[in-house]
Motif scaffolding. Sequence first.
Motif, PDB file in Angstrom:
ATOM      1  N   UNK A   1     -46.666  10.854 -46.575  1.00 51.51           N
ATOM      2  CA  UNK A   1     -47.180  10.242 -47.813  1.00 51.51           C
ATOM      3  C   UNK A   1     -46.252  10.510 -48.988  1.00 51.51           C
ATOM      4  N   UNK A   2     -45.663  11.718 -49.054  1.00 57.97           N
ATOM      5  CA  UNK A   2     -44.692  12.005 -50.118  1.00 57.97           C
ATOM      6  C   UNK A   2     -43.510  11.061 -50.004  1.00 57.97           C
ATOM      7  N   UNK A   3     -42.975  10.947 -48.785  1.00 56.03           N
ATOM      8  CA  UNK A   3     -41.784  10.121 -48.587  1.00 56.03           C
ATOM      9  C   UNK A   3     -42.058   8.652 -48.872  1.00 56.03           C
ATOM     10  N   UNK A   4     -43.263   8.200 -48.590  1.00 51.43           N
ATOM     11  CA  UNK A   4     -43.630   6.805 -48.846  1.00 51.43           C
ATOM     12  C   UNK A   4     -43.958   6.564 -50.322  1.00 51.43           C
ATOM     13  N   UNK A   5     -44.081   7.641 -51.072  1.00 53.71           N
ATOM     14  CA  UNK A   5     -44.417   7.517 -52.487  1.00 53.71           C
ATOM     15  C   UNK A   5     -45.908   7.329 -52.725  1.00 53.71           C
ATOM     16  N   UNK A   6     -46.717   7.584 -51.696  1.00 50.16           N
ATOM     17  CA  UNK A   6     -48.166   7.416 -51.820  1.00 50.16           C
ATOM     18  C   UNK A   6     -48.844   8.620 -52.458  1.00 50.16           C
ATOM     19  N   UNK A   7     -48.161   9.752 -52.458  1.00 49.81           N
ATOM     20  CA  UNK A   7     -48.688  10.945 -53.125  1.00 49.81           C
ATOM     21  C   UNK A   7     -47.524  11.834 -53.518  1.00 49.81           C
ATOM     22  N   UNK A   8     -47.849  12.860 -54.292  1.00 48.29           N
ATOM     23  CA  UNK A   8     -46.826  13.806 -54.751  1.00 48.29           C
ATOM     24  C   UNK A   8     -47.258  15.211 -54.335  1.00 48.29           C
ATOM     25  N   UNK A   9     -46.281  16.107 -54.165  1.00 46.38           N
ATOM     26  CA  UNK A   9     -46.624  17.492 -53.822  1.00 46.38           C
ATOM     27  C   UNK A   9     -47.423  18.147 -54.946  1.00 46.38           C
ATOM     28  N   UNK A  10     -48.221  19.133 -54.557  1.00 47.88           N
ATOM     29  CA  UNK A  10     -48.924  19.920 -55.568  1.00 47.88           C
ATOM     30  C   UNK A  10     -47.893  20.652 -56.418  1.00 47.88           C
ATOM     31  N   UNK A  11     -48.342  21.170 -57.523  1.00 55.68           N
ATOM     32  CA  UNK A  11     -47.422  21.896 -58.413  1.00 55.68           C
ATOM     33  C   UNK A  11     -46.780  23.079 -57.688  1.00 55.68           C
ATOM     34  N   UNK A  12     -47.565  23.781 -56.885  1.00 54.27           N
ATOM     35  CA  UNK A  12     -47.056  24.932 -56.135  1.00 54.27           C
ATOM     36  C   UNK A  12     -45.969  24.503 -55.145  1.00 54.27           C
ATOM     37  N   UNK A  13     -46.222  23.449 -54.389  1.00 61.40           N
ATOM     38  CA  UNK A  13     -45.239  22.952 -53.415  1.00 61.40           C
ATOM     39  C   UNK A  13     -44.017  22.393 -54.147  1.00 61.40           C
ATOM     40  N   UNK A  14     -44.230  21.721 -55.269  1.00 60.52           N
ATOM     41  CA  UNK A  14     -43.111  21.184 -56.046  1.00 60.52           C
ATOM     42  C   UNK A  14     -42.177  22.302 -56.503  1.00 60.52           C
TER      43      UNK A  14
END
Length: 119
Positions: free
Chosen positions: A96-109
Amino acid sequence: MTLGDHVKRMRLKRGLQQIEVAPVLGINPWTLRNWERKRTEPLVRHYPAIMKFLGYCPYQRAEGLGRKIMLHRTHEGLTQKAFARQLKVDPGTVARWEAGDSRPTEKIARQLASAFGFA
């Protein structure tokens, strides 16, 4: 242009035969032939050797976080599943991140930024 096209162009530019290049890429000559003829595509685990042989990344221009994640992951020769395992997230999340459908949480970012230099 496929990765096989890039490999073929570089191979011919260097005056090399498939039988000489295949071991460098960790494959057999038939596999290389299939890549160059667009019959099959390289597996992600072959990407690091391909990039090293080419001396460049044909996907260097990553626009957006999702593309940057995918670019990093493939440069490392990691599947979405293996990359997800490193980050302790679900492989579907990486997709989903790679497809641009969602973004990582702040912690993962923050983890991506510190470990891989982006996010």
